[in-house]
Design a protein around this motif. Structure first.
Motif, PDB file in Angstrom:
ATOM      1  N   ILE A  33       0.879  -1.354   0.039  1.00 31.29           N
ATOM      2  CA  ILE A  33      -0.129   0.027  -0.084  1.00 31.29           C
ATOM      3  C   ILE A  33       0.802   1.246   0.050  1.00 31.29           C
ATOM      4  CG2 ILE A  33      -0.275  -0.112   2.572  1.00 31.29           C
ATOM      5  CD1 ILE A  33      -2.746   1.028  -0.087  1.00 31.29           C
ATOM      6  N   VAL A  34       2.003   1.002   0.583  1.00 35.71           N
ATOM      7  CA  VAL A  34       2.790   2.307   0.776  1.00 35.71           C
ATOM      8  C   VAL A  34       3.322   2.583  -0.682  1.00 35.71           C
ATOM      9  CG1 VAL A  34       5.066   3.283   1.679  1.00 35.71           C
ATOM     10  CG2 VAL A  34       3.650   1.760   2.945  1.00 35.71           C
ATOM     11  N   MET A  35       3.890   1.715  -1.425  1.00 32.97           N
ATOM     12  CA  MET A  35       4.322   1.988  -2.694  1.00 32.97           C
ATOM     13  C   MET A  35       3.377   2.354  -3.754  1.00 32.97           C
ATOM     14  SD  MET A  35       7.438   2.053  -2.325  1.00 32.97           S
ATOM     15  CE  MET A  35       8.706   1.358  -1.269  1.00 32.97           C
ATOM     16  N   ARG A  36       2.131   1.800  -3.466  1.00 34.43           N
ATOM     17  CA  ARG A  36       1.011   2.158  -4.263  1.00 34.43           C
ATOM     18  C   ARG A  36       0.407   3.637  -4.009  1.00 34.43           C
ATOM     19  NH1 ARG A  36      -2.211  -2.349  -6.311  1.00 34.43           N
ATOM     20  NH2 ARG A  36      -1.106  -4.422  -5.582  1.00 34.43           N
ATOM     21  N   LEU A  37       0.376   4.236  -2.820  1.00 39.56           N
ATOM     22  CA  LEU A  37       0.261   5.444  -2.648  1.00 39.56           C
ATOM     23  C   LEU A  37       1.194   6.299  -3.144  1.00 39.56           C
ATOM     24  CD1 LEU A  37      -1.385   5.298   1.004  1.00 39.56           C
ATOM     25  CD2 LEU A  37      -2.627   5.465  -1.052  1.00 39.56           C
ATOM     26  N   ILE A  38       2.295   6.118  -3.079  1.00 40.97           N
ATOM     27  CA  ILE A  38       3.395   6.846  -3.671  1.00 40.97           C
ATOM     28  C   ILE A  38       3.064   6.886  -5.321  1.00 40.97           C
ATOM     29  CG2 ILE A  38       5.806   7.018  -4.262  1.00 40.97           C
ATOM     30  CD1 ILE A  38       6.486   5.882  -1.676  1.00 40.97           C
ATOM     31  N   PHE A  92      -3.598  15.240  -1.924  1.00 45.78           N
ATOM     32  CA  PHE A  92      -4.143  14.527  -0.864  1.00 45.78           C
ATOM     33  C   PHE A  92      -2.979  14.304   0.170  1.00 45.78           C
ATOM     34  CE2 PHE A  92      -2.693  11.075  -3.602  1.00 45.78           C
ATOM     35  CZ  PHE A  92      -1.964  10.238  -2.837  1.00 45.78           C
ATOM     36  N   VAL A  93      -3.271  13.848   1.207  1.00 49.49           N
ATOM     37  CA  VAL A  93      -2.296  13.651   2.122  1.00 49.49           C
ATOM     38  C   VAL A  93      -2.819  12.293   3.007  1.00 49.49           C
ATOM     39  CG1 VAL A  93      -2.210  16.138   2.901  1.00 49.49           C
ATOM     40  CG2 VAL A  93      -3.690  14.595   4.346  1.00 49.49           C
ATOM     41  N   VAL A  94      -1.407  11.614   3.525  1.00 43.68           N
ATOM     42  CA  VAL A  94      -1.864  10.330   4.125  1.00 43.68           C
ATOM     43  C   VAL A  94      -1.650  10.293   5.720  1.00 43.68           C
ATOM     44  CG1 VAL A  94      -0.628   8.048   4.083  1.00 43.68           C
ATOM     45  CG2 VAL A  94      -1.004   9.300   2.050  1.00 43.68           C
ATOM     46  N   ASN A  95      -2.335   9.684   6.343  1.00 41.67           N
ATOM     47  CA  ASN A  95      -2.156   9.711   7.769  1.00 41.67           C
ATOM     48  C   ASN A  95      -1.618   8.185   8.138  1.00 41.67           C
ATOM     49  OD1 ASN A  95      -2.659  10.413  10.582  1.00 41.67           O
ATOM     50  ND2 ASN A  95      -4.320   9.143  10.592  1.00 41.67           N
ATOM     51  N   LEU A 119       7.334   7.544   2.766  1.00 37.10           N
ATOM     52  CA  LEU A 119       6.404   8.256   2.037  1.00 37.10           C
ATOM     53  C   LEU A 119       7.162   9.579   2.023  1.00 37.10           C
ATOM     54  CD1 LEU A 119       3.085   7.236   3.923  1.00 37.10           C
ATOM     55  CD2 LEU A 119       3.707   7.009   1.528  1.00 37.10           C
ATOM     56  N   GLU A 120       7.657  10.359   2.841  1.00 36.49           N
ATOM     57  CA  GLU A 120       8.337  11.504   2.939  1.00 36.49           C
ATOM     58  C   GLU A 120       9.439  11.638   1.859  1.00 36.49           C
ATOM     59  OE1 GLU A 120       8.654  13.073   6.968  1.00 36.49           O
ATOM     60  OE2 GLU A 120       6.692  13.615   6.809  1.00 36.49           O
ATOM     61  N   ARG A 121      10.205  10.658   1.901  1.00 38.38           N
ATOM     62  CA  ARG A 121      11.157  10.567   1.030  1.00 38.38           C
ATOM     63  C   ARG A 121      10.713  10.943  -0.497  1.00 38.38           C
ATOM     64  NH1 ARG A 121      13.586   6.723   4.264  1.00 38.38           N
ATOM     65  NH2 ARG A 121      13.012   5.148   2.596  1.00 38.38           N
ATOM     66  N   ALA A 122       9.715  10.278  -0.638  1.00 39.04           N
ATOM     67  CA  ALA A 122       9.149  10.353  -1.937  1.00 39.04           C
ATOM     68  C   ALA A 122       8.194  11.466  -2.127  1.00 39.04           C
ATOM     69  CB  ALA A 122       8.198   8.925  -2.319  1.00 39.04           C
ATOM     70  N   GLY A 123       8.163  12.443  -1.289  1.00 38.06           N
ATOM     71  CA  GLY A 123       7.519  13.690  -1.290  1.00 38.06           C
ATOM     72  C   GLY A 123       5.951  13.559  -1.136  1.00 38.06           C
ATOM     73  N   VAL A 124       5.669  12.458  -0.384  1.00 40.16           N
ATOM     74  CA  VAL A 124       4.047  12.459  -0.114  1.00 40.16           C
ATOM     75  C   VAL A 124       3.927  13.040   1.220  1.00 40.16           C
ATOM     76  CG1 VAL A 124       2.023  10.968   0.233  1.00 40.16           C
ATOM     77  CG2 VAL A 124       4.017  10.530  -1.440  1.00 40.16           C
ATOM     78  N   PRO A 125       2.900  14.018   1.434  1.00 39.61           N
ATOM     79  CA  PRO A 125       2.616  14.690   2.724  1.00 39.61           C
ATOM     80  C   PRO A 125       2.010  13.622   3.799  1.00 39.61           C
ATOM     81  CG  PRO A 125       1.625  15.864   1.111  1.00 39.61           C
ATOM     82  CD  PRO A 125       2.115  14.565   0.178  1.00 39.61           C
ATOM     83  N   THR A 126       2.749  13.472   5.050  1.00 34.65           N
ATOM     84  CA  THR A 126       2.327  12.361   5.807  1.00 34.65           C
ATOM     85  C   THR A 126       2.248  13.005   7.211  1.00 34.65           C
ATOM     86  OG1 THR A 126       3.798  10.848   4.529  1.00 34.65           O
ATOM     87  CG2 THR A 126       2.856  10.256   6.541  1.00 34.65           C
ATOM     88  N   PHE A 127       1.248  12.375   7.872  1.00 38.89           N
ATOM     89  CA  PHE A 127       0.760  12.816   9.245  1.00 38.89           C
ATOM     90  C   PHE A 127       0.586  11.501  10.132  1.00 38.89           C
ATOM     91  CE2 PHE A 127      -0.583  16.217   6.643  1.00 38.89           C
ATOM     92  CZ  PHE A 127      -0.129  17.327   7.348  1.00 38.89           C
TER      93      PHE A 127
END
Length: 330
Positions: free
Chosen positions: A264-269, A279-282, A296-304
């Protein structure tokens, strides 16, 4: 990256940079007591820089009349699509103003007045340093997304998260829950049907896929919602403890691998970099799941790490941009 730091405190600036190692700023400038160039001078210089998209500013006090000059420069910056300014104003109390005088000898001024003027022109004034860090980091990741409106989609594999996210749609700014189209509802139903989840859950927004949803089903539901013409943005919150998903680093005692391209992590990236919608990921979980956030953050995805904070961030960001667009279009 697209970030410019402007700070009256060199220690504050390098501390933020140390805590956000995945973001290397274009410029990081400590202006101290502004003996030669002022905050507004720098902002006027950078306002036409096409690479500079996000400005993180730490101010203790303004030189006489420079607060207004900074606001005028900020107005010209935020009017440009994709450009945002986040400011943390210190020296808010008598004690803080006394400390400011001994630190940079600047005029701290009235915090309420400064905040009102800056927010009026479109600056996001952070309430806390934690909020400042969140905005600086995640706005950098979202700078190239397209903002169309405030219709949001919410998705999780846990019921409590769906409720928590829905509880945070309203505030000084508001989100509207998107009405999913029949095409999207059918697509999600078909995805859930592959695991029998459709017998347990109706398709709604917020969408609870239950912990039964695996990587492929959850990602398909995310894609379906983001591709819906009635959805403008989303908060995506897969609780990683479900054994149906690959959310752990490889180990001796399990078969999960969050680095697997099908996780799921790689799919969301992959989804994040393919869609224009913000969109943001929590990831609401303990330290064992820190590698998900790092990946996720290394790939530039906003993560909380909390669903309420994720929704509040996106709500403030989206509605700020919409207000600026309307304000300066008139």
């Amino acid at each position: 990256t697209n970030l410019v730091y402007l700070s009256q405190s060199g220690a504050f600036m390098i501390s933020r940079m140390s805590k956000l190692p995945n973001i290397e700023p274009l410029y990081a400038i400590s202006i101290g007591n502004q003996i030669d160039l002022t905050a507004s001078d720098y902002m006027n210089y950078f306002k036409d820089d096409d690479e500079a998209k996000v400005f993180g500013i730490y101010m203790e006090g303004f030189l006489p009349a420079d607060g207004l000059a900074l606001a005028e420069a900020a107005r010209e910056i935020v009017k440009q699509e994709g450009k945002m300014i986040v400011l943390y104003k210190a020296g808010r109390t008598p004690e803080g103003r006394a400390a400011t005088a001994s630190h940079t000898a600047s005029v701290a001024g009235d915090y309420i007045v400064a905040r009102s003027i800056l927010e009026e022109v479109g600056v996001i004034v952070a309430e806390t340093i934690f909020e400042f860090e969140n905005y600086v980091k995640n706005l950098s990741f979202l700078a190239h997304k397209v903002i169309r409106g405030n219709r949001i989609a919410l998705i999780s594999n846990a019921g409590f998260e769906c409720v928590t996210m829905a509880d945070n749609l309203k505030g000084d700014q508001e989100f509207v829950l998107a009405d999913l189209t029949p095409k999207t509802i059918k697509r999600i139903t078909n995805a859930l049907k592959s695991l029998g989840i459709h017998r347990l859950q109706d398709v709604n927004n917020p969408l609870d896929t239950t912990p039964v949803a695996d990587d492929a089903v959850f990602a398909e539901c995310v894609s379906a919602m983001l591709e819906d013409e009635k959805v403008d943005c989303a908060v995506i919150s897969p609780v990683p403890m479900s054994p149906a998903m690959q959310t752990l680093v490889p180990g001796r005692f399990h078969e999960e691998n969050l680095y697997n391209p099908q996780s799921i992590v790689m799919r969301l990236i992959d989804i994040f970099h393919k869609t224009e919608k913000p969109f943001v990921v929590n990831i609401d979980a303990g330290d064992i799941f820190n590698p998900i956030e790092e990946c996720l953050e290394r790939a530039g995805v906003p993560t909380f790490r909390r669903a309420d904070i994720a929704v509040q961030f996106l709500r403030k960001y989206i509605n700020n941009r919409l207000r600026i667009r309307q304000q300066y279009a008139e």
